[in-house]
Design an enzyme around this catalytic site. Structure first.
Site: not given
Lengths: 322, 286
Positions: A122, A172, A114, A15, A42, A88, A63
């Site tokens: 999480d 991530r 992620h 990322r 993020s 998402f 979304e």
């Protein structure tokens, strides 16, 4: 390339590369726009936001609207990036992705961060292990899971100019950098990282580096593993899958994703149609994840070098009995 | 000046096309097409929507999205009337074969975007799965603003469609971004497939809801041409806010036995019913 000890390699999160490359692309493509749904720090799309505030839209935690707006922008001829966490981005608005992005073959790049269980603490709610499956089933959708940050950059710079829908999946954590700087990504092509004769490991994402490490460690035991980076999951390199299967007669797929519907299924489809071969799928079993530090969760679910080595040995065992 | 009698005559002909298409296909949605058609007539023939049927990809054109995609007969009849497609192509509605490059129909059950292999020239989005059109319209409106173009984006929703959560995500965004090049219309015919919206899950008071989301709201009778014309004029002149026209309509409008009857949401008339409908519409409607 020889198998290597991945512990010694430098690491970088995909990322981070994504954020940097978006800015590079933004400089050369004035029609490009980037959207996010309240996770821009993020996903690193905030880098684009800082560089080109007019061409960045944060839709908030919405979304479905994210995908609808992305479609609307693409209908007018723009190149659109839409990002969020994999769960998402691919799960919540799947049906809108289907009706708009896929059905109309829109120039929208869905870049998910992620993905997989390495989201870690999480927990299961945020650990997306079904996205490759969901996206792969859509007509017109290309699905890419880069192995490291070198590949991430090459993928983005290649697909940016292909006016089709793409789903690009990142995780991530920082991944070891395993590909050479002159590596070139080609859509629909796998990449043999290490040749071998006893068993083939076809992997994607972070599992490619683990496959290299497993190959390195198994060399000590006299097992000669072929390692293939299959970042292009759709379209997939049927020819290379058949070629490696014919050579080693035992295949292990490895992915940070459910063993149902992802890379393992894609390879199984090719093998059963073209060249039935012993196949062991290494990935998240048919279950949900758990909370914990990323690499501990990976370890618990068997997504480790040790876990992969076990699967490789299973494949060899099946091959010997076949 | 707009000739209202002329507009009404166009709408009467379009109603005949709508009923004929659904009859020929023995499939489709007459009720919501008939409630929407007066508004579409004013939009396309009343000088509001700027478009060029000889150049469907004209960059500066205004866009119209039929978010309530099941009213595709209404859209297709208009696109044929203005010349995007030949009138005889209406016979391919919901049929397998048609005028697409691969030999299949370009008049799919629900509209497909003109860039889609099976899309209709003049169709600005693929719709049919409810709730998506407003977000798409926002994307097109944003794109126009970014490019400093002055085109406008119109989108028509069904009142049942407003039950979709995505519509409210979009409403919030459009209000926040003050998208004054966006005009939405709710075809408020009070009926959804299973019956009366107010009994299933009430969406009202709709004007208050959109005002709360930062929209300029206009309420009209969606079959009164003066009111429709005035509403589009007001929307065009409204700055700093998106406009929502809540048009009170009659489902099945123009065919006596279809009016206000939710059973005619998605059913084709039989021969006897078709002939009766055409007789009524030929005589000028009810």
């Amino acid at each position: 390339m020889m198998a290597v000890d991945i512990k010694s390699l430098p690491k970088k999160a995909l990322r981070d590369t994504y954020g940097e490359v978006l800015v590079e692309l933004g400089k050369i493509d004035p029609d490009m726009v980037v959207l996010d749904a309240d996770l821009s720090e993020s996903t690193r799309t905030h880098k684009f936001h800082e560089a080109f505030p007019d061409r960045f839209f944060n839709v908030g935690i919405a979304e479905q609207n994210l995908i609808g707006i992305a479609a609307g922008l693409a209908y007018t001829g723009r190149t659109v990036y839409a990002s969020s966490f994999a769960i998402f981005l691919s799960g919540r608005p799947w049906e809108i992705i289907r009706q708009q992005i896929a059905y109309n073959k829109l120039n929208v790049k869905l870049v998910a961060s992620h993905g997989g269980v390495s989201v870690g603490q999480d927990g299961a709610s945020h650990q997306m292990n079904e996205d490759i499956s969901l996206m792969r089933a859509l007509p017109n959708m290309n699905v890419i899971v880069p192995a490291d940050s070198v590949e991430m950059e090459k993928v983005l710079k290649k697909i940016h100019w292909i006016k089709e829908p793409f789903y690009v999946r990142m995780s991530r954590e920082k991944f070891p950098i395993i590909l050479p700087a002159d590596y070139e990504f080609e859509l629909g092509k796998g990449y043999v990282l290490k040749e071998g004769n006893d068993v083939s490991v076809i992997a994607c994402g972070v599992m490619v580096s683990m496959a290299l490490q497993a190959a390195y460690e198994l060399e000590e035991e006299g097992i000669d593993v072929e390692v293939i980076n299959m970042s292009s999951i759709k379209p997939i390199d049927r020819e290379l899958i058949v070629k490696t299967a014919q050579k080693t007669k035992a295949v292990v797929t490895s992915e940070e994703h459910s063993i149902i519907g992802g890379l393992g299924s894609a390879v199984a489809e090719v093998l059963s149609e073209e060249c039935p071969t012993i196949l062991v799928r290494h990935g998240v079993e048919d279950r949900f994840g758990i909370s914990g530090p990323a690499w501990e969760v990976m370890e618990e679910l068997g997504l480790s070098v040790e876990g992969l080595k076990k699967k490789i040995k299973q494949a060899l065992d099946k091959k010997s009995k076949c | 000046m707009r000739d209202i009698q002329q507009l009404k005559e166009i709408a009467r002909q379009l109603r005949i096309d709508i009923v004929t298409m659904v009859y020929n296909a023995q499939s489709g949605h007459p009720g919501g097409s008939l409630s929407a058609i007066d508004i579409l007539t004013v939009l396309y023939f009343g000088g509001f929507l700027r478009y060029d049927p000889t150049n469907p990809w004209w960059e500066d054109r205004d866009r119209f999205i039929l978010s309530k995609g099941h009213a595709s007969p209404a859209l297709y009849s208009v696109l044929a009337k203005v010349g995007y497609i030949p009138h005889e192509e209406l016979n391919t509605y919901r049929k397998t074969k048609g005028y697409a490059s691969d030999g299949y129909s370009r008049l799919q059950g629900h509209p497909a975007w003109q860039g889609n292999r099976h899309g209709t020239p003049g169709a600005e989005a693929s719709t049919g799965s409810l709730g998506q059109g407003l977000s798409i319209a926002i994307g097109q409106a944003l794109s126009g603003k970014l490019a400093n173009k002055n085109y406008r984006v119109y989108v028509m929703l069904g009142d049942g469609e407003v039950q979709e959560g995505m519509v409210w995500e979009a409403a919030m965004f459009a209000g926040h971004h003050k998208l004054d090049n966006l005009c939405a219309i709710v075809d408020n015919n009070n009926l959804q497939i299973d019956g009366d919206i107010r009994q299933i899950v009430n969406i009202h008071p709709l004007p208050d809801k959109y005002r709360a989301f930062g929209w300029h709201v206009i309420e009209i009778d969606g079959h009164d041409y003066n009111q429709i014309i005035n509403a589009f004029e007001e929307a065009t002149n409204t700055k700093g806010k998106p406009t929502m026209i809540i048009a009170h309509t009659v489902k099945g409008k123009g065919v006596s036995f279809m009016e206000n009857n939710f059973k005619w949401h998605g059913v084709a008339p039989n021969k006897e019913q078709y002939e009766k409908a055409i007789l009524e519409l030929s005589a000028g409607g009810v």
